[in-house]
Design a protein around this motif. Structure first.
Motif, PDB file in Angstrom:
ATOM      1  N   HIS A  44      -6.657  21.876  -8.215  1.00 55.13           N
ATOM      2  CA  HIS A  44      -7.375  20.713  -8.721  1.00 55.13           C
ATOM      3  C   HIS A  44      -7.004  19.426  -7.974  1.00 55.13           C
ATOM      4  O   HIS A  44      -7.852  18.572  -7.751  1.00 55.13           O
ATOM      5  N   GLY A  45      -5.727  19.323  -7.593  1.00 56.99           N
ATOM      6  CA  GLY A  45      -5.269  18.094  -6.950  1.00 56.99           C
ATOM      7  C   GLY A  45      -5.678  17.972  -5.491  1.00 56.99           C
ATOM      8  O   GLY A  45      -5.710  16.878  -4.942  1.00 56.99           O
ATOM      9  N   HIS A  46      -5.973  19.095  -4.827  1.00 56.86           N
ATOM     10  CA  HIS A  46      -6.145  19.054  -3.369  1.00 56.86           C
ATOM     11  C   HIS A  46      -7.465  19.593  -2.847  1.00 56.86           C
ATOM     12  O   HIS A  46      -7.744  19.480  -1.664  1.00 56.86           O
ATOM     13  N   ILE A  49      -9.658  17.659  -0.400  1.00 52.34           N
ATOM     14  CA  ILE A  49      -9.276  17.439   0.998  1.00 52.34           C
ATOM     15  C   ILE A  49      -8.897  18.740   1.694  1.00 52.34           C
ATOM     16  O   ILE A  49      -8.248  18.738   2.733  1.00 52.34           O
ATOM     17  N   CYS A  56      -1.499  19.494   5.893  1.00 50.93           N
ATOM     18  CA  CYS A  56      -0.402  20.291   5.327  1.00 50.93           C
ATOM     19  C   CYS A  56       0.124  21.340   6.304  1.00 50.93           C
ATOM     20  O   CYS A  56       1.309  21.664   6.299  1.00 50.93           O
ATOM     21  N   ALA A  67       5.093  17.377   4.969  1.00 46.03           N
ATOM     22  CA  ALA A  67       3.717  17.189   4.494  1.00 46.03           C
ATOM     23  C   ALA A  67       3.668  16.607   3.078  1.00 46.03           C
ATOM     24  O   ALA A  67       3.023  15.590   2.842  1.00 46.03           O
ATOM     25  N   CYS A  71       2.695  12.163   1.601  1.00 45.30           N
ATOM     26  CA  CYS A  71       1.725  11.596   0.657  1.00 45.30           C
ATOM     27  C   CYS A  71       2.335  11.284  -0.711  1.00 45.30           C
ATOM     28  O   CYS A  71       1.794  10.458  -1.432  1.00 45.30           O
ATOM     29  N   HIS A  72       3.404  11.956  -1.103  1.00 42.39           N
ATOM     30  CA  HIS A  72       3.878  11.799  -2.482  1.00 42.39           C
ATOM     31  C   HIS A  72       5.227  11.111  -2.657  1.00 42.39           C
ATOM     32  O   HIS A  72       5.675  10.917  -3.789  1.00 42.39           O
ATOM     33  N   CYS A 105       9.631  21.740  -2.182  1.00 39.45           N
ATOM     34  CA  CYS A 105       8.483  21.559  -3.093  1.00 39.45           C
ATOM     35  C   CYS A 105       7.777  22.893  -3.323  1.00 39.45           C
ATOM     36  O   CYS A 105       7.246  23.159  -4.397  1.00 39.45           O
ATOM     37  N   GLY A 121      -0.649  21.599 -10.463  1.00 43.88           N
ATOM     38  CA  GLY A 121      -0.319  22.373  -9.277  1.00 43.88           C
ATOM     39  C   GLY A 121       0.974  23.158  -9.382  1.00 43.88           C
ATOM     40  O   GLY A 121       1.579  23.523  -8.372  1.00 43.88           O
ATOM     41  N   GLN A 294      -5.924   6.436  -2.923  1.00 39.98           N
ATOM     42  CA  GLN A 294      -4.905   7.422  -3.317  1.00 39.98           C
ATOM     43  C   GLN A 294      -5.369   8.393  -4.391  1.00 39.98           C
ATOM     44  O   GLN A 294      -4.773   9.443  -4.583  1.00 39.98           O
ATOM     45  N   GLY A 295      -6.413   8.055  -5.154  1.00 43.91           N
ATOM     46  CA  GLY A 295      -6.817   8.903  -6.271  1.00 43.91           C
ATOM     47  C   GLY A 295      -8.012   9.783  -5.937  1.00 43.91           C
ATOM     48  O   GLY A 295      -8.507   9.768  -4.812  1.00 43.91           O
ATOM     49  N   GLN A 303      -8.978  10.535   4.096  1.00 48.31           N
ATOM     50  CA  GLN A 303      -8.789  11.561   5.124  1.00 48.31           C
ATOM     51  C   GLN A 303      -9.972  11.615   6.089  1.00 48.31           C
ATOM     52  O   GLN A 303     -10.212  12.659   6.724  1.00 48.31           O
ATOM     53  N   ASN A 406      -5.684   8.272 -10.806  1.00 43.86           N
ATOM     54  CA  ASN A 406      -4.786   9.395 -11.024  1.00 43.86           C
ATOM     55  C   ASN A 406      -3.318   8.961 -11.153  1.00 43.86           C
ATOM     56  O   ASN A 406      -2.461   9.772 -11.459  1.00 43.86           O
ATOM     57  N   ARG A 410      -1.487  12.315 -15.061  1.00 44.52           N
ATOM     58  CA  ARG A 410      -0.702  13.498 -15.385  1.00 44.52           C
ATOM     59  C   ARG A 410       0.680  13.396 -14.786  1.00 44.52           C
ATOM     60  O   ARG A 410       0.785  13.000 -13.639  1.00 44.52           O
TER      61      ARG A 410
HETATM   62  C1  HEC Z   1      -2.852  14.017   2.722  1.00 49.49           C
HETATM   63  C2  HEC Z   1      -2.078  13.682   1.573  1.00 49.49           C
HETATM   64  C3  HEC Z   1      -1.511  14.818   0.720  1.00 49.49           C
HETATM   65  C4  HEC Z   1      -0.680  15.835   1.117  1.00 49.49           C
HETATM   66  C5  HEC Z   1      -0.234  16.193   2.536  1.00 49.49           C
HETATM   67  C6  HEC Z   1      -0.268  16.519  -0.092  1.00 49.49           C
HETATM   68  N1  HEC Z   1      -0.856  15.936  -1.172  1.00 49.49           N
HETATM   69 FE1  HEC Z   1      -0.580  16.420  -3.109  1.00 49.49          FE
HETATM   70  N2  HEC Z   1      -2.069  15.176  -3.662  1.00 49.49           N
HETATM   71  C7  HEC Z   1      -2.691  14.268  -2.831  1.00 49.49           C
HETATM   72  C8  HEC Z   1      -3.703  13.533  -3.577  1.00 49.49           C
HETATM   73  C9  HEC Z   1      -4.587  12.416  -3.018  1.00 49.49           C
HETATM   74  C10 HEC Z   1      -3.685  14.065  -4.896  1.00 49.49           C
HETATM   75  C11 HEC Z   1      -4.622  13.668  -6.048  1.00 49.49           C
HETATM   76  C12 HEC Z   1      -4.201  12.427  -6.712  1.00 49.49           C
HETATM   77  C13 HEC Z   1      -3.029  12.610  -7.591  1.00 49.49           C
HETATM   78  O1  HEC Z   1      -3.025  13.524  -8.430  1.00 49.49           O
HETATM   79  O2  HEC Z   1      -2.085  11.802  -7.444  1.00 49.49           O
HETATM   80  C14 HEC Z   1      -2.611  15.068  -4.921  1.00 49.49           C
HETATM   81  C15 HEC Z   1      -2.212  15.758  -6.055  1.00 49.49           C
HETATM   82  C16 HEC Z   1      -1.048  16.532  -6.129  1.00 49.49           C
HETATM   83  C17 HEC Z   1      -0.472  17.075  -7.342  1.00 49.49           C
HETATM   84  C18 HEC Z   1      -1.001  16.856  -8.749  1.00 49.49           C
HETATM   85  C19 HEC Z   1      -2.048  17.868  -9.088  1.00 49.49           C
HETATM   86  C20 HEC Z   1      -2.674  17.628 -10.446  1.00 49.49           C
HETATM   87  O3  HEC Z   1      -3.494  18.482 -10.775  1.00 49.49           O
HETATM   88  O4  HEC Z   1      -2.362  16.671 -11.150  1.00 49.49           O
HETATM   89  C21 HEC Z   1       0.664  17.773  -6.977  1.00 49.49           C
HETATM   90  C22 HEC Z   1       1.607  18.545  -7.871  1.00 49.49           C
HETATM   91  C23 HEC Z   1       0.790  17.667  -5.540  1.00 49.49           C
HETATM   92  N3  HEC Z   1      -0.258  16.916  -5.054  1.00 49.49           N
HETATM   93  C24 HEC Z   1       1.801  18.229  -4.798  1.00 49.49           C
HETATM   94  C25 HEC Z   1       1.789  18.327  -3.408  1.00 49.49           C
HETATM   95  C26 HEC Z   1       2.668  19.173  -2.629  1.00 49.49           C
HETATM   96  C27 HEC Z   1       3.749  20.060  -3.189  1.00 49.49           C
HETATM   97  C28 HEC Z   1       2.325  19.012  -1.322  1.00 49.49           C
HETATM   98  C29 HEC Z   1       2.908  19.714  -0.099  1.00 49.49           C
HETATM   99  C30 HEC Z   1       2.559  21.128   0.024  1.00 49.49           C
HETATM  100  C31 HEC Z   1       1.248  18.033  -1.272  1.00 49.49           C
HETATM  101  N4  HEC Z   1       0.954  17.654  -2.552  1.00 49.49           N
HETATM  102  C32 HEC Z   1       0.631  17.575  -0.121  1.00 49.49           C
HETATM  103  C33 HEC Z   1      -2.428  14.058  -1.514  1.00 49.49           C
HETATM  104  C34 HEC Z   1      -1.639  14.906  -0.716  1.00 49.49           C
END
Ligand code: HEC
Ligand code: HEC
Ligand code: HEC
Ligand code: HEC
Ligand code: HEC
Ligand code: HEC
Ligand code: HEC
Ligand code: HEC
Ligand code: HEC
Ligand code: HEC
Length: 478
Positions: A44-46, A49, A56, A67, A71-72, A105, A121, A294-295, A303, A406, A410
């Motif tokens: 749902h979060g990714h 993109i 990633c 990676a 972003c986080h 992670c 996630g 960011q959201g 991206q 966002n 959560r």
């Molecule tokens: C290019 C930027 C980017 C990268 C790289 C990235 N994320 Fe995200 N991620 C986001 C965005 C944008 C969201 C959606 C907004 C939010 O929930 O904050 C998100 C959402 C999430 C969420 C919340 C999901 C939800 O349903 O609430 C988690 C957990 C997460 N990422 C973990 C990771 C992990 C672990 C990695 C490495 C494997 C990763 N992210 C790599 C940008 C990225």
């Protein structure tokens, strides 16, 4: 004979189609071929993109080292992460990693494994806290009968963000009423115009389309431009005209050098562009642009993908909004940039789930109507934006609007300090946010759940106080 001819035609048709598909996937490596390589549905979060495998993955399909933190990191820093990897560099805690590598992670958040993906996630069964916190059940009599898959359920603890859930905080706010005596949030100040128009090269721009406005500014749209009274009227009556922001400040095309410095229409470039991009807005509204990207609304634009649309959403959306693009003007429509419209009506042109639709029946919405009517103080109403795009105060006391919807979504306890506690007590807020059915009704009634954490924290501190008192008495009597 006719049948054979038809068969041939069919055969040729199929072949042409096949070649077409192959050619297409070769020429447009973006879409088709990439999705074919995905081992499963992205979370749902990714998923928005997922086409950008490279953010990633390495070339060899491994995971890029930093990676996730690229972003986080900032978000986890602001969350005062309870389990940052640095905690496990401490030799006392380091041995815990043998059973569960909490420094990676990926131990808890894998991707494209829909069948084992929980909320946020998480790809790990939710009882793993056990590996490191066994002793808690022994040291806390109150916890003796708790199951390990209950630690991180709503309202008790989170793995990363415990800003509204740590014991001292719970205890400090234990005796608050459900409805505070004064129920008002932050107020956006009436801005006095602070923007000074840059020295524009007005070549090609004429002061033809005059509008009568208080700020003594004349619309500078090109002479050839058919003056549209509605646009002029809308622009002239709003904060932009009042602040001296003119037509050309938004409509002069961006040139490379423009993106960092204020707008300077150049003589060689055309002087009018009807489409206004988020980057243009962002030159003057940096924080709003940054957080918007960011959201879920803006993450595709961040991206360099096409804008997010309701058609691509997994959440329920209005069918007639399917192809609307998420840009700044998705909510700030027309030339009015009306923040009242943006706060509720705009959202409901796209969102069509039970929670969103229930909002108009709630006492929060009534409070907002009452504020708009001038019957209650500014800041006492609650809109979609109050919860999802809260007004925040930065270090200089400046109030601005969080555009990442966002950022506090959560785990939803992120909303407690930023939003609910302006108006409600802590225990009431925790209870309300732990009640999934109440969320579905958009908080249209009182919580039917009760989370014990505030009570537990209070009795823990009372017990400690009693013990201290007993020790003091003992010492005195000696
Ligand atoms: C290019 C930027 C980017 C990268 C790289 C990235 N994320 Fe995200 N991620 C986001 C965005 C944008 C969201 C959606 C907004 C939010 O929930 O904050 C998100 C959402 C999430 C969420 C919340 C999901 C939800 O349903 O609430 C988690 C957990 C997460 N990422 C973990 C990771 C992990 C672990 C990695 C490495 C494997 C990763 N992210 C790599 C940008 C990225
Ligand atoms: C937001 C980050 C992110 C994006 C974007 C992303 N992936 Fe992944 N992918 C992951 C993670 C995390 C894993 C799990 C790695 C693990 O379990 O070690 C993974 C696993 C995989 C695997 C399995 C690898 C293995 O060794 O089991 C494949 C194949 C894969 N991804 C392909 C893709 C393709 C193709 C795209 C682009 C269309 C893509 N991924 C986009 C994060 C991402
Ligand atoms: C030991 C398991 C574990 C590890 C390791 C882990 N997480 Fe999480 N993560 C969780 C759980 C559980 C949640 C659900 C919310 C919560 O309990 O905080 C979560 C939620 C999130 C969220 C959603 C928003 C938030 O603030 O909670 C993001 C983003 C996130 N993790 C990113 C990361 C990144 C980046 C890493 C690596 C630096 C990481 N996580 C390592 C367990 C883990
Ligand atoms: C890999 C080991 C590990 C796992 C798994 C783990 N923790 Fe922790 N946790 C720690 C360590 C180490 C500390 C820091 C203890 C300290 O500083 O005294 C900690 C601290 C905490 C704290 C803060 C205590 C305080 O008062 O500072 C909370 C709350 C917490 N963990 C909850 C959880 C929850 C809930 C889970 C499961 C979702 C979990 N932990 C999983 C190792 C772990
Ligand atoms: C704060 C930025 C801003 C200012 C100032 C501004 N505009 Fe616009 N204008 C926009 C946006 C955003 C759009 C919508 C563009 C799109 O849909 O891509 C737009 C669209 C338009 C359009 C084409 C679409 C339509 O509604 O018919 C015209 C014509 C236009 N503006 C004229 C003007 C004139 C004349 C002025 C000065 C009186 C002006 N604009 C000032 C942001 C601005
Ligand atoms: C040349 C600078 C500039 C550009 C470009 C610009 N703005 Fe503004 N905007 C301002 C100023 C100055 C104000 C008034 C002071 C304030 O609220 O910060 C303002 C105010 C606003 C407000 C608040 C209105 C209110 O009633 O409180 C919104 C919403 C807004 N702008 C959105 C946008 C959007 C969307 C775009 C792009 C289409 C845009 N702006 C482009 C300078 C600009
Ligand atoms: C999802 C809807 C939505 C989108 C998309 C959106 N905004 Fe807003 N914006 C709002 C709402 C709602 C408010 C007013 C909230 C309030 O009054 O508390 C607001 C307020 C503002 C303000 C004035 C308040 C402040 O922060 O100082 C500015 C400036 C602004 N937006 C600029 C932008 C820009 C620039 C973009 C694109 C990068 C954008 N907005 C995209 C909904 C949106
Ligand atoms: C032009 C259509 C549109 C408008 C207007 C709009 N949204 Fe959205 N919104 C979306 C889409 C599309 C998504 C992504 C949904 C998905 O990923 O499944 C989204 C995502 C969200 C999410 C994140 C949901 C999640 O589960 O991560 C929230 C919260 C949200 N919007 C709230 C709002 C609010 C509040 C407003 C008004 C201030 C608003 N939206 C205005 C289309 C819109
Ligand atoms: C009093 C605060 C509050 C108000 C008002 C509010 N929401 Fe929410 N919203 C929440 C909470 C809490 C959640 C649940 C987050 C979670 O736990 O996943 C949520 C979830 C959502 C989601 C995600 C749903 C999903 O299934 O992922 C969307 C979209 C959303 N809200 C849009 C809106 C819109 C649009 C409005 C106004 C019509 C609105 N909300 C009003 C607090 C609020
Ligand atoms: C700006 C003030 C304000 C904020 C912020 C606010 N509320 Fe409220 N809330 C109210 C008002 C006013 C009422 C109605 C009180 C009444 O009926 O007298 C209310 C009522 C409620 C009710 C009871 C509804 C009913 O009809 O019985 C719940 C549940 C609730 N709020 C939850 C929340 C949650 C959860 C948050 C944070 C995400 C939140 N509120 C944020 C002002 C606010």
């Amino acid at each position: 004979m006719k049948g054979a001819k038809r068969l041939w035609l069919w055969f040729i048709g199929v072949n042409v189609a096949l070649v077409g598909v192959i050619l297409y996937s070769a020429m447009a490596p973006g879409a088709l071929t990439k999705t074919m390589l995905l081992p499963g549905e992205t979370s749902h979060g990714h998923y928005q993109i997922e086409m950008r495998c490279d953010v990633c993955h390495t070339e060899g399909n491994g995971i890029r080292e930093d990676a996730c933190l690229d972003c986080h990191a900032e978000e986890l820093r602001l969350a005062k992460d309870t389990h940052p990897s640095s905690k496990f560099n401490d030799p006392v805690n380091a041995e815990m990693l043998a059973t569960l590598d909490a420094q990676s992670c990926l131990t808890c958040h894998r991707e494209h494994v829909q069948e084992q993906t929980l909320e946020m996630g998480l790809t790990m069964p939710s009882d793993y806290c056990y590996h490191c916190h066994q002793e808690t059940l022994e040291s806390r009599p109150s916890h003796a009968n708790f199951a390990f898959d209950s630690c991180a359920t709503a309202g008790c603890h989170n793995y990363h963000d415990n800003r509204a859930l740590y014991e001292n905080f719970l205890n400090k706010h234990a005796s608050e009423e459900d409805f505070l005596a004064e129920m008002v949030g932050l107020v956006r100040p009436e801005k006095t115009p602070v923007f000074t128009a840059p020295n524009k090269n007005t070549a090609g721009l004429a002061a033809e389309n005059t509008a009568d406005i208080s700020a003594e500014i004349t619309a500078d749209a090109p002479e050839t431009f058919p003056s549209d009274p509605v646009i002029l009227e809308e622009w002239a009556s709003t904060a932009h005209a009042a602040a001296g922001v003119n037509c050309s400040d938004c409509h002069a095309p961006l040139t490379v050098s423009d993106t960092s410095t204020p707008n300077q229409p150049s003589e060689t470039e055309p002087t009018w562009d009807a489409a206004v991009s988020h980057e243009t807005c962002g030159r003057c509204h940096e924080q709003q642009l940054e957080t918007f990207l960011q959201g879920h609304h803006g993450m595709r634009l961040a991206q360099d993908l096409s804008p997010m649309t309701p058609a691509q959403a997994r959440l329920p959306m209005h069918v007639d909004a399917a192809h609307r693009e998420l840009d700044c003007n998705a909510c700030h429509t027309g030339h009015r940039f009306d923040t009242t419209f943006a706060s509720v009506d705009a959202c409901l042109t796209c969102h069509n789930d039970d929670h969103s639709n229930a909002f108009l029946q709630t006492s929060h919405f009534q409070a907002w109507q009452s504020e708009l009517a001038g019957d209650s103080p500014q800041g006492s109403g609650v809109t979609c934006a109050t919860c999802h795009m809260p007004r925040l105060e930065d270090d200089d006391g400046e109030v601005w609007v969080q555009h990442n919807q966002n950022a506090n979504l959560r785990p939803n306890e992120k909303m407690i300090r930023e939003v609910c506690m302006h108006c409600h007590g802590l225990a009431f807020s925790i209870d309300a946010l732990a009640d999934r059915e109440l969320i579905r009704q958009c908080f249209g009634s009182s919580p039917s759940k009760h989370v014990e954490s505030v009570d537990l924290a209070q009795s823990w501190f009372e017990e400690k106080e009693r013990q201290k008192e007993a020790r003091r008495k003992k010492r005195q009597s000696k």
